[in-house]
Design a protein around this motif. Structure first.
Motif, short mmCIF file in Angstrom:
data_model
loop_
_atom_site.label_atom_id
_atom_site.label_comp_id
_atom_site.label_asym_id
_atom_site.label_seq_id
_atom_site.Cartn_x
_atom_site.Cartn_y
_atom_site.Cartn_z
N ASP A 1 0.83 -1.20 0.00
CA ASP A 1 0.00 0.00 0.00
C ASP A 1 0.87 1.26 0.00
O ASP A 1 0.66 2.20 0.78
CB ASP A 1 -0.94 -0.01 1.21
N ASP B 1 -0.43 -3.89 -3.83
CA ASP B 1 -1.40 -2.80 -3.67
C ASP B 1 -0.70 -1.44 -3.66
O ASP B 1 -0.97 -0.59 -2.80
CB ASP B 1 -2.20 -2.97 -2.37
N SER B 2 0.19 -1.24 -4.63
CA SER B 2 0.97 -0.01 -4.65
C SER B 2 0.89 0.68 -6.01
O SER B 2 0.48 0.07 -7.00
CB SER B 2 2.44 -0.31 -4.30
#
Length: 202
Positions: free
Chosen positions: A36, A56-57
């Protein structure tokens, strides 16, 4: 999300960090984990991120030459307007990755595994897919110039909406891909060369 200060560490753990304009040139972060995270406007020249994990980046406006992401794992990642050259992603695993806009020269994806990946509106100059596995990969509005598909394995790969397809090696490995009739005609000289067929006017 907290702003990250400083460089990277081997096997570093970065959770919910924002790298804004960070100079990561020459950074040594093999095995690092990014969860993230946002990397925006960062310099990645010669950065060592081998076997890193990005989950999730988002990478936006990153730039660099010789970035090492060999053996890395990218899952649920967006790469937007990147300007990269000689990126090493050989042996990497990309799953649910979108690469949108920008230009990547000499992208090394040899023996990589790509699943549910979209290259959208970007320019791939001389990408090397040698021995890679591509499953459900799309190239809408993408320019593919001088691609090496030697030994590649394709499954449900959609090339119909690519802006341009130029394959210098491995055209015979296109089984598992779908192209338009016009693209097939454009690829005909490469197919003929592969088969040893000379095409001459009568």
């Amino acid at each position: 999300m907290s702003r990250h200060e400083g460089g990277l560490e081997p096997d570093g753990d970065y959770d919910g960090r924002e790298f804004a304009g960070t100079d990561l040139a020459g950074a040594h972060g093999p095995g690092a984990r990014f969860l993230d995270c946002v990397l925006e406007g960062c310099s990645l020249d010669e950065a060592d991120l081998g076997h890193a994990r990005l989950i999730d980046s988002r990478l936006s406006g990153v730039r660099g030459v010789g970035t090492d992401l060999s053996g890395a794992a990218l899952r649920d990642v967006e790469v937007i307007d990147a300007r990269l050259g000689g990126v090493q992603l050989h042996g990497a695993v990309l799953e649910r990755v979108v690469i949108r806009g920008g230009k990547i020269d000499y992208l090394n994806l040899r023996a990589a595994k790509l699943k549910d990946v979209v290259f959208e509106g970007c320019v791939l100059s001389e990408p090397d897919f040698g021995g890679a596995s591509l499953e459900r990969v799309e190239f809408p509005d993408c320019t593919i110039a001088g691609a090496d598909l030697s030994g590649v394995r394709l499954s449900d790969v959609d090339l119909r909406y690519a802006a341009r397809i130029d394959i210098v090696r491995g055209v015979e490995r296109l089984a598992g891909a779908v192209v338009t009739p016009t693209q097939l005609m454009d690829l005909a000289p490469a197919f003929a060369a592969q088969l040893g067929v000379r095409v001459e006017a009568g």
